[in-house]
Design an enzyme around this catalytic site. Structure first.
Site, PDB file in Angstrom:
ATOM      1  N   ARG A  77       0.847  -1.190   0.000  1.00  0.00           N
ATOM      2  CA  ARG A  77       0.000   0.000   0.000  1.00  0.00           C
ATOM      3  C   ARG A  77       0.886   1.244   0.000  1.00  0.00           C
ATOM      4  NH1 ARG A  77      -2.705   2.915   4.964  1.00  0.00           N
ATOM      5  NH2 ARG A  77      -3.757   4.521   3.783  1.00  0.00           N
ATOM      6  N   HIS A 121      -2.948  10.912   1.051  1.00  0.00           N
ATOM      7  CA  HIS A 121      -2.347  10.682   2.361  1.00  0.00           C
ATOM      8  C   HIS A 121      -1.653  11.998   2.747  1.00  0.00           C
ATOM      9  CE1 HIS A 121      -0.837   7.321   5.191  1.00  0.00           C
ATOM     10  NE2 HIS A 121      -0.467   8.470   5.746  1.00  0.00           N
ATOM     11  N   GLU A 166      -7.317   8.373   6.774  1.00  0.00           N
ATOM     12  CA  GLU A 166      -7.539   9.032   8.066  1.00  0.00           C
ATOM     13  C   GLU A 166      -8.092  10.453   7.969  1.00  0.00           C
ATOM     14  OE1 GLU A 166      -3.908   8.747  10.324  1.00  0.00           O
ATOM     15  OE2 GLU A 166      -3.948   6.561  10.359  1.00  0.00           O
ATOM     16  N   ASN A 295      -7.078   1.677  10.337  1.00  0.00           N
ATOM     17  CA  ASN A 295      -5.744   1.812  10.929  1.00  0.00           C
ATOM     18  C   ASN A 295      -5.913   1.703  12.438  1.00  0.00           C
ATOM     19  OD1 ASN A 295      -4.966   2.302   8.343  1.00  0.00           O
ATOM     20  ND2 ASN A 295      -4.484   4.470   8.634  1.00  0.00           N
ATOM     21  N   TYR A 297      -3.886   1.288  16.133  1.00  0.00           N
ATOM     22  CA  TYR A 297      -2.625   1.330  16.882  1.00  0.00           C
ATOM     23  C   TYR A 297      -2.826   1.086  18.372  1.00  0.00           C
ATOM     24  CZ  TYR A 297      -0.395   3.052  12.684  1.00  0.00           C
ATOM     25  OH  TYR A 297       0.093   3.147  11.407  1.00  0.00           O
ATOM     26  N   GLU A 354      -3.271  -0.291   8.324  1.00  0.00           N
ATOM     27  CA  GLU A 354      -2.077   0.087   9.092  1.00  0.00           C
ATOM     28  C   GLU A 354      -2.173  -0.524  10.480  1.00  0.00           C
ATOM     29  OE1 GLU A 354      -1.184   4.283   9.477  1.00  0.00           O
ATOM     30  OE2 GLU A 354      -1.614   4.638   7.362  1.00  0.00           O
TER      31      GLU A 354
END
Ligand code: IFM
Length: 450
Positions: A77, A121, A166, A295, A297, A354
């Site tokens: 990606r 992005h 995002e 994504n 985290y 991600e």
């Protein structure tokens, strides 16, 4: 030892973004982006770092594709820098920009790696920012035109497209908290930016369908599952507000054609008209997508706090592990998040676009990089993903953030997320970290030891 196996067609990948790795910020006709402008203003970024050179991927992409092949990636990606294609954001096309991505994609295909392209992005052409950037509805129109160019140029080569990465970070971190380009701290601007980003996503989905490309289109949202600090009614309320702000503000319009009501009324109490929206916008935003990219985290833990504008305050649990970003390591949050998405939002395939961790990696005496903590982090998150699959979630693939160490926005080069170490001081030497070797093994077995 028993094995945890992933579904047969599960795709393993790694992700990057143009501004974070490419460098060549003013070469071959590329226009200025808001990140070029923001980083060149002193004081915005740790050590006044910038992406002028970054990992020099623009010149070293062939070597980088070889490394991806060595790891065994099924898919890669990357993002396209809009100002490389349209230096002024609209109008004249820069052929050399198109050529760069065509060459990259052809190399990937030759190496048997499926390309997945993100259209935005974060590197907006500065010329569009000069006209209001994402706050200006016209930017959505120009984004759609840029998307159409990319579909036309690369549509027969790239089977997976992500409109935005995002939008929450773009709108809030860049326009409410001022930590990212363009660096504003204006709540209404941030809400307008969020809306126009989502609108442009819906427009680009329609163009994708009209292009007849044989592939998939989706959006990537950064989501963190929210937990109340206690079971009190107040903390539950705090959780709802935080969830609406972080997650639902983007999930609900995309999947349910509406904004979260409680948060909307809170905004309406504060401002007469929080942001401009036209009739029909929500229908555009909620057009069917082929997959959702997430994504993940960490999680958020919150408590009620009346003095806060949105009634919640984030708290940091004790006695748990944190990464170099000061983000709690909480793999269970990934399982919970995936289950929630499956239950409340979509049965379409989900890709983890991600997941990864920053640690203070060093080259050891043996010349290798033994990033034990990242290896553990990834193993635990792989297991958490597998649990969600077992519980029925349609999880189709997993991209590690990031393929290589890179420019980590406001933190500059201080934070390393890569599974490939970049020795910036030493001719940009690339070293596969232990985490890259872990991924190599996981891909080879399509699974990992329990
Ligand atoms: O580096 C970023 C990436 O650009 C977007 N998602 C989060 C990563 C780590 O902060």
């Amino acid at each position: 030892m028993t094995m945890i196996k992933f579904p047969e067609k599960f795709e393993w990948g790694a992700a990057t973004a143009s501004y974070q790795i490419e460098g060549a910020y003013n070469e071959d006709g590329k226009g200025e982006s808001i990140w070029d402008r923001f980083t060149h203003q002193k004081g915005n970024i740790a050590n006044n770092d910038n992406g002028d050179v970054a990992c020099d991927h623009y010149h070293r992409y062939q070597q980088d594709v070889k490394l991806m092949q060595e790891i065994g990636l099924d898919t890669y990606r990357f993002s396209i820098a809009w100002p490389r294609i349209l230096p002024a954001g609209k109008g004249k096309i820069n052929q050399k920009g198109i050529d760069f991505y065509k060459n990259l994609v052809n190399k990937l295909l030759e190496a048997g790696i499926k390309p997945a392209a993100t259209l935005y992005h974060w590197d907006l052409p500065q010329k569009l920012q000069d006209n209001g950037g994402w706050e200006n509805r016209d930017t959505a129109k120009y984004f759609n035109e840029y998307a159409q160019i990319m579909y036309r140029e690369l549509g027969d080569l790239v089977p997976r497209w992500i409109t935005h990465n995002e939008p929450m970070v773009v709108s809030m971190v860049g326009n409410l908290w001022g930590e990212h380009a363009p660096g504003f701290t204006d709540p209404q601007k941030a809400l307008q930016v969020a809306h126009n980003l989502l609108l442009s996503h819906g427009m680009a989905v329609k163009s994708f369908r009209e292009s007849g490309i044989d592939g998939q289109v989706g959006i990537t949202l950064n989501l963190n599952h929210v937990y109340p600090k206690t079971n009190s009614t107040e903390d539950q309320l705090a959780k709802d507000y935080c969830d609406a702000f972080n997650n639902r503000w983007f999930l609900d319009p995309v999947f349910k054609a509406k904004y979260p009501e409680k948060l909307m009324s809170l905004y309406q109490n504060e401002y007469d008209n929080p942001f401009e929206m036209e009739k029909g916008d929500l229908e555009i935003i909620s057009r069917d997508i082929d997959f959702l990219g997430i994504n993940y985290y960490s999680r958020a833990v919150v408590e009620y706090d009346e003095s806060e504008k949105l009634n919640f305050k984030t708290v940091k649990p004790d006695g748990v592990e944190y990464t170099e970003m000061d983000w709690e390591v909480y793999p269970e949050g990934l399982t919970d998040l995936l289950l929630r998405l499956n239950k409340e939002y979509t049965k379409a395939p989900i890709f983890i676009t991600e997941n990864g961790a920053a640690y203070d990696d060093q080259i050891a005496e043996d010349g290798q990089v033994h990033d034990k903590k990242r290896v553990e982090y990834l193993e635990e998150h792989f297991k958490a993903a597998k649990q969600a699959i077992e519980a029925g979630v349609n999880l189709a693939g997993y991209y590690i953030w990031s393929l290589m160490d890179n420019f980590e926005w406001a933190y500059g080069y201080d934070k390393r997320f890569g599974i490939i170490f970049i020795d910036y001081e030493n001719e940009q030497t690339r070293i596969l970290k232990d985490s890259a070797k872990l991924l190599q093994e996981v891909i080879a077995k399509n699974g990992l030891d329990k």
